[in-house]
Write a protein that holds these residues in place. Structure first.
Motif, PDB file in Angstrom:
ATOM      1  N   ASN A 168       0.869  -1.171   0.000  1.00 13.42           N
ATOM      2  CA  ASN A 168       0.000   0.000   0.000  1.00 13.42           C
ATOM      3  C   ASN A 168       0.911   1.228   0.000  1.00 13.42           C
ATOM      4  N   GLY A 169       1.466   1.506  -1.175  1.00  9.39           N
ATOM      5  CA  GLY A 169       2.590   2.431  -1.283  1.00  9.39           C
ATOM      6  C   GLY A 169       3.858   1.666  -0.938  1.00  9.39           C
ATOM      7  N   SER A 170       5.010   2.146  -1.435  1.00  2.26           N
ATOM      8  CA  SER A 170       6.235   1.442  -1.046  1.00  2.26           C
ATOM      9  C   SER A 170       6.524   1.664   0.435  1.00  2.26           C
ATOM     10  N   SER A 171       5.917   2.702   1.032  1.00  4.84           N
ATOM     11  CA  SER A 171       6.050   2.907   2.483  1.00  4.84           C
ATOM     12  C   SER A 171       5.620   1.659   3.247  1.00  4.84           C
ATOM     13  N   GLU A 172       4.601   0.972   2.736  1.00  5.87           N
ATOM     14  CA  GLU A 172       4.160  -0.231   3.452  1.00  5.87           C
ATOM     15  C   GLU A 172       5.223  -1.328   3.390  1.00  5.87           C
ATOM     16  N   ALA A 213      18.141  11.485   5.547  1.00  3.19           N
ATOM     17  CA  ALA A 213      17.433  10.481   4.728  1.00  3.19           C
ATOM     18  C   ALA A 213      15.929  10.567   4.992  1.00  3.19           C
ATOM     19  N   PHE A 214      15.165   9.794   4.265  1.00  8.80           N
ATOM     20  CA  PHE A 214      13.704   9.828   4.265  1.00  8.80           C
ATOM     21  C   PHE A 214      13.131   9.703   5.693  1.00  8.80           C
ATOM     22  N   ALA A 215      12.177  10.563   6.021  1.00  8.09           N
ATOM     23  CA  ALA A 215      11.666  10.691   7.398  1.00  8.09           C
ATOM     24  C   ALA A 215      10.895   9.470   7.898  1.00  8.09           C
ATOM     25  N   VAL A 230      19.068   2.466   2.502  1.00 11.01           N
ATOM     26  CA  VAL A 230      19.875   3.290   1.601  1.00 11.01           C
ATOM     27  C   VAL A 230      18.907   3.890   0.591  1.00 11.01           C
ATOM     28  N   THR A 231      18.909   5.204   0.438  1.00 13.24           N
ATOM     29  CA  THR A 231      17.949   5.858  -0.446  1.00 13.24           C
ATOM     30  C   THR A 231      18.701   6.357  -1.680  1.00 13.24           C
ATOM     31  N   ASN A 232      18.281   5.874  -2.853  1.00 15.69           N
ATOM     32  CA  ASN A 232      19.024   6.214  -4.061  1.00 15.69           C
ATOM     33  C   ASN A 232      18.085   6.467  -5.227  1.00 15.69           C
ATOM     34  N   ASN A 234      18.444  10.033  -2.843  1.00 15.74           N
ATOM     35  CA  ASN A 234      17.886  10.362  -1.539  1.00 15.74           C
ATOM     36  C   ASN A 234      16.867  11.495  -1.626  1.00 15.74           C
ATOM     37  N   ASN A 235      15.837  11.386  -0.836  1.00 14.62           N
ATOM     38  CA  ASN A 235      14.862  12.452  -0.625  1.00 14.62           C
ATOM     39  C   ASN A 235      15.084  12.939   0.813  1.00 14.62           C
ATOM     40  N   PRO A 236      15.273  14.213   1.064  1.00 12.66           N
ATOM     41  CA  PRO A 236      15.033  15.409   0.242  1.00 12.66           C
ATOM     42  C   PRO A 236      16.273  16.036  -0.409  1.00 12.66           C
ATOM     43  N   VAL A 238      17.308  -0.953  -0.471  1.00  9.32           N
ATOM     44  CA  VAL A 238      17.669   0.147  -1.366  1.00  9.32           C
ATOM     45  C   VAL A 238      16.351   0.733  -1.866  1.00  9.32           C
ATOM     46  N   ASP A 239      16.055   1.922  -1.390  1.00  6.28           N
ATOM     47  CA  ASP A 239      14.794   2.605  -1.672  1.00  6.28           C
ATOM     48  C   ASP A 239      14.965   3.404  -2.968  1.00  6.28           C
ATOM     49  N   GLU A 240      14.327   2.892  -4.030  1.00  4.68           N
ATOM     50  CA  GLU A 240      14.461   3.516  -5.357  1.00  4.68           C
ATOM     51  C   GLU A 240      13.156   4.183  -5.792  1.00  4.68           C
ATOM     52  N   ALA A 241      12.572   4.972  -4.901  1.00  7.40           N
ATOM     53  CA  ALA A 241      11.288   5.613  -5.210  1.00  7.40           C
ATOM     54  C   ALA A 241      11.364   6.520  -6.448  1.00  7.40           C
ATOM     55  N   TYR A 242      12.548   7.025  -6.741  1.00  5.12           N
ATOM     56  CA  TYR A 242      12.703   7.972  -7.867  1.00  5.12           C
ATOM     57  C   TYR A 242      13.500   7.366  -9.012  1.00  5.12           C
ATOM     58  N   PHE A 243      13.623   6.036  -9.013  1.00  2.00           N
ATOM     59  CA  PHE A 243      14.453   5.317  -9.986  1.00  2.00           C
ATOM     60  C   PHE A 243      14.274   5.817 -11.423  1.00  2.00           C
ATOM     61  N   ARG A 253      10.296   0.172  -4.916  1.00  3.55           N
ATOM     62  CA  ARG A 253       9.906   1.191  -5.906  1.00  3.55           C
ATOM     63  C   ARG A 253       8.423   1.508  -5.733  1.00  3.55           C
ATOM     64  N   THR A 254       7.968   2.523  -6.445  1.00  4.01           N
ATOM     65  CA  THR A 254       6.591   2.978  -6.212  1.00  4.01           C
ATOM     66  C   THR A 254       5.919   3.460  -7.490  1.00  4.01           C
ATOM     67  N   PHE A 255       4.607   3.408  -7.499  1.00  2.00           N
ATOM     68  CA  PHE A 255       3.814   4.013  -8.574  1.00  2.00           C
ATOM     69  C   PHE A 255       3.402   5.438  -8.220  1.00  2.00           C
ATOM     70  N   ALA A 256       3.821   5.913  -7.044  1.00  2.00           N
ATOM     71  CA  ALA A 256       3.367   7.226  -6.568  1.00  2.00           C
ATOM     72  C   ALA A 256       4.069   8.376  -7.278  1.00  2.00           C
ATOM     73  N   LYS A 257       5.275   8.170  -7.756  1.00  2.00           N
ATOM     74  CA  LYS A 257       6.066   9.296  -8.230  1.00  2.00           C
ATOM     75  C   LYS A 257       5.988   9.390  -9.756  1.00  2.00           C
ATOM     76  N   ILE A 258       6.807   8.652 -10.485  1.00  2.00           N
ATOM     77  CA  ILE A 258       6.814   8.830 -11.944  1.00  2.00           C
ATOM     78  C   ILE A 258       5.458   8.507 -12.567  1.00  2.00           C
ATOM     79  N   LEU A 304      -3.446   6.574  -4.995  1.00  2.00           N
ATOM     80  CA  LEU A 304      -3.939   5.192  -4.968  1.00  2.00           C
ATOM     81  C   LEU A 304      -3.229   4.324  -3.955  1.00  2.00           C
ATOM     82  N   ARG A 305      -2.015   4.706  -3.570  1.00  2.00           N
ATOM     83  CA  ARG A 305      -1.191   3.943  -2.632  1.00  2.00           C
ATOM     84  C   ARG A 305      -0.814   2.574  -3.183  1.00  2.00           C
ATOM     85  N   ILE A 306       0.177   2.553  -4.043  1.00  2.00           N
ATOM     86  CA  ILE A 306       0.665   1.259  -4.538  1.00  2.00           C
ATOM     87  C   ILE A 306       2.165   1.327  -4.841  1.00  2.00           C
TER      88      ILE A 306
HETATM   89  C1  LIG Z   1       7.832   9.114  -1.799  1.00  2.00           C
HETATM   90  C2  LIG Z   1       8.836   8.180  -1.234  1.00  2.00           C
HETATM   91  C3  LIG Z   1       8.548   6.834  -0.962  1.00  2.00           C
HETATM   92  C4  LIG Z   1       7.262   6.153  -1.154  1.00  2.00           C
HETATM   93  O1  LIG Z   1       6.123   6.588  -1.236  1.00  2.00           O
HETATM   94  P1  LIG Z   1       4.829   5.691  -1.409  1.00  2.00           P
HETATM   95  O2  LIG Z   1       3.832   6.675  -1.813  1.00  2.00           O
HETATM   96  O3  LIG Z   1       4.566   5.058  -0.095  1.00  2.00           O
HETATM   97  O4  LIG Z   1       5.133   4.650  -2.450  1.00  2.00           O
HETATM   98  C5  LIG Z   1       9.527   6.014  -0.484  1.00  2.00           C
HETATM   99  N1  LIG Z   1      10.756   6.470  -0.271  1.00  2.00           N
HETATM  100  C6  LIG Z   1      11.089   7.731  -0.528  1.00  2.00           C
HETATM  101  C7  LIG Z   1      12.472   8.153  -0.301  1.00  2.00           C
HETATM  102  C8  LIG Z   1      10.147   8.628  -1.006  1.00  2.00           C
HETATM  103  O5  LIG Z   1      10.478   9.897  -1.216  1.00  2.00           O
END
Ligand SMILES: *Cc1c(COP(=O)(O)O)cnc(C)c1O
Length: 366
Positions: free
Chosen positions: A94-98, A120-122, A163-165, A167-169, A194-199, A224-229, A235-237
Motif C-alpha cells: 500500500n505504497g512502497s512505504s508499506e 534520509a527519508f523521514a 539506503v535511499t538512491n 535520496n529524498n530530500p 535500497v529505496d528507489e522511489a525515484y528510480f 519502488r513505487t507508482f506514486a512518483k513517476i 492510490l497507494r501502490i
Molecule cells: C515518496 C517516497 C517513498 C514512497 O512513497 P509511497 O507513496 O509510499 O510509495 C519512499 N521512499 C522515498 C524516499 C520517497 O520519497
C-alpha cells in the motif's frame, strides 16, 4: 474514568511524532482565503496519472463490491516481465512505504539497531522508533550518504539498513561502484533496503539498478513505487523485490488485501504506458533546468538533484520564506525535520508552476 493511553503503549510509541506531509492545496486555500494555490511539496507528478491508468480505474468501478486479488496476480506478472524477476520475488504494498514498514516489522526487534543516513527519508526513523529499536544515524557527506561511515557503524545488533538512491530530500545519488562496494561489506545478518522511489527519473549513466544485484546479495530488498513517476500517489501502490525467501516472510506479515482493486489495475496499466513515463521524465528534466537557472539568477544555492525535486538554500532559517510563499499560494516543503532548517524542498512542476515559484521567490527576496 480516564485512561492513561500513553502508559499502555508499546515502548517507543510515546516518543513518536506524526509524519508531517506537504500541506494540501485545499487546506491552504481554506486557511488563507486564497484561490489558485499550487502545491510543489510532495514530489507528485505535475502531469498527473496517464490516460491508460485512469481508464483502468474506471473499469474497476463496476466490480468494486468484490475484494481485490490478494495475490495481485496480474500486476505481479506484469512487473516480473518488465523487471526480469520471478513473481515469487515481488511483494506488493500500500505504497512502497508499506514495504518499508513490512520489512521492519518482519525483521527488527527492540534489541536491534536500524541504520540510515542523516538527511534520509523521514519514514525510517518513525518505523524504527515505533518498534522501539535503536536508530543508528551516520553523518551525511556532501548532503548524501557516507557509505564508508555506514559500513563502519554496523554491529552485531544491526538488523536493517536503509539506503535511499536517490535520496529524498537532498536529491543526491550513489554510483554503481560505490553502492556495490558497500553491499559487499554488509554482513548477511543485516537486511539492506535500497529505496528507489525515484528510480525512473534518474538519467545518470553510472546510476545503478539494484535489482540486478539480487542474486549476489540475498539480504537485499529493492523498493519502488507508482506514486512518483506514474502519478498514482493517491492510490497507494508500490512494491519490493527481493530473494523469494525474504518475500515469503514479508507476505506472511502483510495484510491479505493491502492493495485495492483500482490500484492494482491502474498500476498494471501505468507500467505499460511508456509514453507517459517518457513525457514525465522530459517534463522533469526541463523543469529541473528551469528551476536551477532561476535559482542561479536569484543568487540562491541548491543541492544538485537527480530526483523530481530540489532543495534550495537560504541564508537564514527558511520558515519565514516558507510562510511568505504560502501567502502567495505556493506550497513547497520545509525540511527542518531532516535537519535542514536553511533549506526548502521544491517538487519540479509544470513550466507554469515552476515560474510561479520563481516569481514568488523573487518578490519575497526583494
Ligand atoms: C515518496 C517516497 C517513498 C514512497 O512513497 P509511497 O507513496 O509510499 O510509495 C519512499 N521512499 C522515498 C524516499 C520517497 O520519497
Amino acid at each position: 474514568m480516564s485512561i492513561d493511553f500513553l502508559s499502555l503503549t508499546a515502548p517507543g510509541v510515546a516518543g513518536l511524532h506524526p509524519y508531517q506531509p506537504g500541506k494540501p492545496v485545499e487546506e491552504l486555500e481554506r486557511e488563507y482565503g486564497i484561490k489558485n494555490a499550487i502545491k510543489l511539496a510532495s514530489n507528485e507528478n505535475p502531469l498527473g496519472a496517464g490516460e491508460a491508468a485512469k481508464a483502468a480505474m474506471r473499469t474497476c468501478i463496476d466490480d468494486i463490491e468484490l475484494y481485490p486479488d490478494g495475490n495481485g496476480f496480474k500486476l505481479k506478472h506484469a512487473l516480473a516481465k518488465k523487471l526480469g524477476v520471478n513473481t515469487d520475488m515481488i511483494t506488493l504494498g500500500n505504497g512502497s512505504s508499506e514495504i518499508l514498514e513490512l520489512v521492519a516489522r518482519t525483521f527488527v526487534t527492540p534489541e536491534n539497531q536500524v541504520l540510515f543516513s542523516e538527511h534520509a527519508f523521514a519514514v525510517y526513523p518513525i518505523l524504527t522508533q515505533a518498534i522501539g529499536a535503536e536508530a543508528l544515524v551516520t553523518p551525511a557527506k556532501n548532503w548524501g550518504h557516507d557509505l564508508d561511515a555506514m559500513a563502519a557503524a554496523i554491529t552485531d545488533r544491526t538488523r536493517l539498513c536503509f539506503v535511499t538512491n536517490p535520496n529524498n530530500p537532498t536529491g543526491t545519488w550513489l554510483t554503481k561502484t560505490d553502492l556495490h562496494a558497500f553491499l559487499k561489506q554488509v554482513p548477511q545478518h543485516v537486511i539492506v533496503v535500497v529505496d528507489e522511489a525515484y528510480f525512473e527519473y534518474v538519467q545518470e549513466p553510472d546510476y545503478p539498478n539494484a535489482i540486478e544485484w539480487l542474486d549476489e546479495f540475498p539480504n537485499l530488498l529493492v523498493t519502488r513505487t507508482f506514486a512518483k513517476i506514474h502519478g498514482l500517489a493517491g492510490l497507494r501502490i508500490g512494491y519490493g523485490i527481493c530473494h523469494p525467501g525474504m518475500a515469503d516472510l514479508l507476505n506472511r506479515v502483510r495484510q491479505p488485501f493491502n492493495c485495492n482493486s483500482m490500484a492494482l489495475a491502474a498500476a498494471e496499466a501505468a507500467l505499460a504506458d511508456e509514453s507517459h513515463v517518457q513525457k514525465s521524465v522530459e517534463t522533469n528534466q526541463k523543469g529541473m533546468q528551469q528551476l536551477m537557472v532561476g535559482f542561479d539568477q536569484l543568487g540562491l544555492k541548491y543541492i544538485p538533484s537527480v530526483g523530481n525535486f530540489i532543495s534550495v538554500a537560504f541564508d537564514k532559517p527558511a520558515g519565514e520564506i516558507y510562510e511568505a510563499l504560502l501567502k502567495q499560494g505556493v506550497i513547497i516543503r520545509p525540511v527542518g525535520v531532516y535537519d535542514m532548517p536553511y533549506h526548502l524542498r521544491a517538487t519540479i512542476g509544470t513550466q507554469a508552476q515552476n515560474q510561479r515559484l520563481l516569481d514568488a521567490l523573487e518578490t519575497i527576496l526583494q
